[in-house]
Scaffold this motif. Sequence first.
Motif, PDB file in Angstrom:
ATOM      1  N   ALA A 458       0.836  -1.204   0.000  1.00 44.78           N
ATOM      2  CA  ALA A 458       0.000   0.000   0.000  1.00 44.78           C
ATOM      3  C   ALA A 458       0.866   1.247   0.000  1.00 44.78           C
ATOM      4  O   ALA A 458       0.592   2.221  -0.710  1.00 44.78           O
ATOM      5  CB  ALA A 458      -0.921  -0.016   1.217  1.00 44.78           C
ATOM      6  N   ALA A 459       1.939   1.242   0.790  1.00 50.16           N
ATOM      7  CA  ALA A 459       2.798   2.422   0.864  1.00 50.16           C
ATOM      8  C   ALA A 459       3.490   2.676  -0.470  1.00 50.16           C
ATOM      9  O   ALA A 459       3.586   3.824  -0.928  1.00 50.16           O
ATOM     10  CB  ALA A 459       3.839   2.231   1.965  1.00 50.16           C
ATOM     11  N   GLN A 460       3.964   1.597  -1.127  1.00 48.83           N
ATOM     12  CA  GLN A 460       4.614   1.779  -2.412  1.00 48.83           C
ATOM     13  C   GLN A 460       3.651   2.342  -3.440  1.00 48.83           C
ATOM     14  O   GLN A 460       3.990   3.202  -4.243  1.00 48.83           O
ATOM     15  CB  GLN A 460       5.178   0.439  -2.892  1.00 48.83           C
ATOM     16  CG  GLN A 460       6.348  -0.061  -2.039  1.00 48.83           C
ATOM     17  CD  GLN A 460       6.720  -1.481  -2.398  1.00 48.83           C
ATOM     18  OE1 GLN A 460       6.149  -2.055  -3.311  1.00 48.83           O
ATOM     19  NE2 GLN A 460       7.671  -2.035  -1.677  1.00 48.83           N
ATOM     20  N   HIS A 461       2.394   1.835  -3.409  1.00 48.98           N
ATOM     21  CA  HIS A 461       1.408   2.321  -4.369  1.00 48.98           C
ATOM     22  C   HIS A 461       1.098   3.797  -4.148  1.00 48.98           C
ATOM     23  O   HIS A 461       1.042   4.587  -5.088  1.00 48.98           O
ATOM     24  CB  HIS A 461       0.129   1.482  -4.240  1.00 48.98           C
ATOM     25  CG  HIS A 461      -1.013   2.020  -5.046  1.00 48.98           C
ATOM     26  ND1 HIS A 461      -1.055   1.951  -6.413  1.00 48.98           N
ATOM     27  CD2 HIS A 461      -2.138   2.645  -4.660  1.00 48.98           C
ATOM     28  CE1 HIS A 461      -2.163   2.521  -6.857  1.00 48.98           C
ATOM     29  NE2 HIS A 461      -2.843   2.943  -5.807  1.00 48.98           N
ATOM     30  N   GLN A 462       0.924   4.172  -2.859  1.00 49.98           N
ATOM     31  CA  GLN A 462       0.560   5.544  -2.573  1.00 49.98           C
ATOM     32  C   GLN A 462       1.723   6.506  -2.831  1.00 49.98           C
ATOM     33  O   GLN A 462       1.516   7.692  -3.048  1.00 49.98           O
ATOM     34  CB  GLN A 462       0.106   5.667  -1.116  1.00 49.98           C
ATOM     35  CG  GLN A 462      -1.126   4.815  -0.762  1.00 49.98           C
ATOM     36  CD  GLN A 462      -2.347   5.259  -1.509  1.00 49.98           C
ATOM     37  OE1 GLN A 462      -2.361   6.323  -2.107  1.00 49.98           O
ATOM     38  NE2 GLN A 462      -3.392   4.437  -1.531  1.00 49.98           N
ATOM     39  N   ALA A 463       2.968   5.990  -2.795  1.00 49.00           N
ATOM     40  CA  ALA A 463       4.117   6.872  -2.940  1.00 49.00           C
ATOM     41  C   ALA A 463       4.513   7.087  -4.404  1.00 49.00           C
ATOM     42  O   ALA A 463       5.472   7.769  -4.686  1.00 49.00           O
ATOM     43  CB  ALA A 463       5.306   6.304  -2.188  1.00 49.00           C
ATOM     44  N   LEU A 476      -8.213   8.857   0.438  1.00 51.51           N
ATOM     45  CA  LEU A 476      -8.577   9.466   1.719  1.00 51.51           C
ATOM     46  C   LEU A 476     -10.031   9.226   2.047  1.00 51.51           C
ATOM     47  O   LEU A 476     -10.397   8.953   3.204  1.00 51.51           O
ATOM     48  CB  LEU A 476      -8.287  10.978   1.671  1.00 51.51           C
ATOM     49  CG  LEU A 476      -6.806  11.390   1.700  1.00 51.51           C
ATOM     50  CD1 LEU A 476      -6.666  12.873   1.393  1.00 51.51           C
ATOM     51  CD2 LEU A 476      -6.187  11.060   3.055  1.00 51.51           C
ATOM     52  N   ASP A 477     -10.893   9.299   1.053  1.00 51.71           N
ATOM     53  CA  ASP A 477     -12.316   9.073   1.262  1.00 51.71           C
ATOM     54  C   ASP A 477     -12.583   7.638   1.712  1.00 51.71           C
ATOM     55  O   ASP A 477     -13.375   7.400   2.631  1.00 51.71           O
ATOM     56  CB  ASP A 477     -13.075   9.371  -0.041  1.00 51.71           C
ATOM     57  CG  ASP A 477     -14.573   9.205   0.126  1.00 51.71           C
ATOM     58  OD1 ASP A 477     -15.203  10.114   0.704  1.00 51.71           O
ATOM     59  OD2 ASP A 477     -15.122   8.173  -0.307  1.00 51.71           O
ATOM     60  N   ARG A 478     -11.899   6.667   1.090  1.00 45.58           N
ATOM     61  CA  ARG A 478     -12.102   5.269   1.467  1.00 45.58           C
ATOM     62  C   ARG A 478     -11.614   4.989   2.888  1.00 45.58           C
ATOM     63  O   ARG A 478     -12.137   4.093   3.557  1.00 45.58           O
ATOM     64  CB  ARG A 478     -11.369   4.342   0.483  1.00 45.58           C
ATOM     65  CG  ARG A 478     -12.062   4.203  -0.866  1.00 45.58           C
ATOM     66  CD  ARG A 478     -11.469   3.037  -1.655  1.00 45.58           C
ATOM     67  NE  ARG A 478     -10.066   3.245  -1.989  1.00 45.58           N
ATOM     68  CZ  ARG A 478      -9.646   3.828  -3.101  1.00 45.58           C
ATOM     69  NH1 ARG A 478     -10.525   4.273  -3.991  1.00 45.58           N
ATOM     70  NH2 ARG A 478      -8.354   3.971  -3.332  1.00 45.58           N
ATOM     71  N   GLU A 479     -10.613   5.727   3.337  1.00 45.41           N
ATOM     72  CA  GLU A 479     -10.101   5.528   4.690  1.00 45.41           C
ATOM     73  C   GLU A 479     -10.917   6.260   5.745  1.00 45.41           C
ATOM     74  O   GLU A 479     -10.568   6.251   6.916  1.00 45.41           O
ATOM     75  CB  GLU A 479      -8.639   5.991   4.767  1.00 45.41           C
ATOM     76  CG  GLU A 479      -7.668   5.094   4.027  1.00 45.41           C
ATOM     77  CD  GLU A 479      -7.646   3.688   4.601  1.00 45.41           C
ATOM     78  OE1 GLU A 479      -7.672   3.548   5.814  1.00 45.41           O
ATOM     79  OE2 GLU A 479      -7.617   2.728   3.802  1.00 45.41           O
ATOM     80  N   GLY A 480     -11.986   6.929   5.334  1.00 44.98           N
ATOM     81  CA  GLY A 480     -12.869   7.580   6.298  1.00 44.98           C
ATOM     82  C   GLY A 480     -12.615   9.058   6.527  1.00 44.98           C
ATOM     83  O   GLY A 480     -13.279   9.674   7.365  1.00 44.98           O
ATOM     84  N   THR A 526       0.054   6.709   3.582  1.00 45.62           N
ATOM     85  CA  THR A 526       1.179   6.360   2.713  1.00 45.62           C
ATOM     86  C   THR A 526       2.407   5.883   3.462  1.00 45.62           C
ATOM     87  O   THR A 526       3.330   5.359   2.860  1.00 45.62           O
ATOM     88  CB  THR A 526       1.572   7.572   1.852  1.00 45.62           C
ATOM     89  OG1 THR A 526       2.053   8.621   2.707  1.00 45.62           O
ATOM     90  CG2 THR A 526       0.375   8.088   1.070  1.00 45.62           C
ATOM     91  N   GLY A 527       2.443   6.117   4.766  1.00 49.67           N
ATOM     92  CA  GLY A 527       3.606   5.691   5.537  1.00 49.67           C
ATOM     93  C   GLY A 527       4.766   6.674   5.491  1.00 49.67           C
ATOM     94  O   GLY A 527       5.873   6.333   5.938  1.00 49.67           O
TER      95      GLY A 527
END
Length: 592
Positions: A458-463, A476-480, A526-527
């Motif tokens: 997940a972090a690699q994808h978001q980065a 951000l919306d999916r994470e609430g 994203t970490g």
Amino acid sequence: MSLGLDLPGGQDSSAATDAAQPYRVLARKYRPQTFSDLIGQSAMVQTLSNAIKRERLAHAFLMTGVRGVGKTSTARLIAKALNCIGPDGQGGPTIDPCGVCEHCVAIAEGRHIDVIEMDAASHTGVDDVREIIEAVRYASVSARYKIYIIDEVHMLSKNAFNALLKTLEEPPAHVKFLFATTEVDKVPITVLSRCQRFDLKRISTELLTEHFATICTKEAVDADHDALMMIARAADGSVRDGLSVLDQAIAHADMALADDAGSDARPHISAEAVRNMLGLSDRTVVRQLLGHVLQGEDGTMLSLLDQQHELGVEPLAQVRALMDMVHAITLAKIDEKAAKSNGLSAEDQAMLSEHAAQMTHGTLHRLWQMLLKAHSEVAHAPDPREAMDMAMLRLVYAASLPDPGAVAKVLDQGGGAAAIAAPASAPSTGPAATNQAEATVAVSQPPAQFAPETANTAAQHQATPAMPFTDLIQALDREGHLELAQIMHDHMRLVDYGDGRIVYQLASKVRSDFEAKLRDALLRLTGKRWQVEKGDGNAQPSIRERALSQAEARKESILQTPLVRAALDAFPDAELIENGEAEAHPDRSLRA
């Protein structure tokens, strides 16, 4: 008086039972004989203790709570406490009745003439209450107080309650009323206002487990801790229900050992025996079943269901076990300590922590809703086994459905059903085509909606530097983080955007802590830490502003078409509106 007095057999003595007497079930044998035996009700015991010490005794008490938590037993204990005279015959009311004086013994054996127990379920009429009203005028025969214990008091009729009101409000000094009920909402407020109310709590699983372990020791029975935990969970906070199940488990263990070691062998209650007796699904199997669902392994999942069906596990019990696990994972995601304080094994706690770290709140809530629907379907289906198969397959195949956000993105960029179904047909050149192809591939590939994604992936994808700004908002919306996503969508004008950096201007004023909250949310997502700050220079319009501009351009383009211009010429008062607006205003004549 025909008040439905309990016979001596209905009460229990603390003395040891004679071998010649018939067997008594555990729920009767271990009925509390003192307040110290009453588990899980320390607040009520403290209140009664203080009231007795300070001589502030109410004339009417009402005990309420779920079945099996000790309402009637508490009423009998209060009767003992108020009438105990001590071993020497000189004592007064006490929270620790001696159990040996004539009044304690007579109350325990159900033969005290001044302690009248009435079952309101079989004596509901006003005539039954009238007998009480007539009898309260006379003093007690031998005890300090004449006590009326009315069980299931909510069953009294309206007229019976009304007849009792005056006596209940101003009874003679020598009379006490003790009421017990499981449905306090059915008791008139006029009665409740005349009583001192005690709400008896459900007994926790941990406390029930300890209580059952103590009883097993007294009964010379060996029991696995996991077995007692299963019995405590099945009791659902009721001591009586749990003791009934424990009684059955001991009998089951006795029969299992009789063939090998003889009838005198010490019984052993195993977790497997209790699980089979209750028709429960093994927690290991539940973990495996949930794993197959998350990974989309339909064939393996159906084979496991077949095995459980052959073992006699009820489909409804399997759905309930899955719901319990999803609920536990959700609580563990909110607070990791919850995974360590629910009495689960170390293996179960590790599983909860792992799933909680990998699954999002949205995924867990979707799982819960689908399992809740499955529970209803299995409970009411003509064939629960078939309903279970179909419900679990629905869970598995939900993992291969396109993500709603990705579908919306394709449609917003001009893609349709063909683009979603056939990504190869998407344009393959140009920047716009590249973005379209990325979104289309994301939809066409079956993203495991319930499949956990490792934190590193997940972090690699978001980065990724090329991650579109709209994808960041959707993440951000999916994470609430709904408010942050809304501000970024409606008000944020980008000056510079790249990997780990957002420089922006605002279209309108937002809350002052927006930047700090956004940095924290991006760090968790994203970490890594992001640079988020306001900046000068040329800024792009916000996503909402671009959408409004595009809508206005589309409207202007439609207005220039010959057909619409002819319609406006024919109907000068007509105006062009969107479909949703037209549904809200059906009187308007022209629709886009």
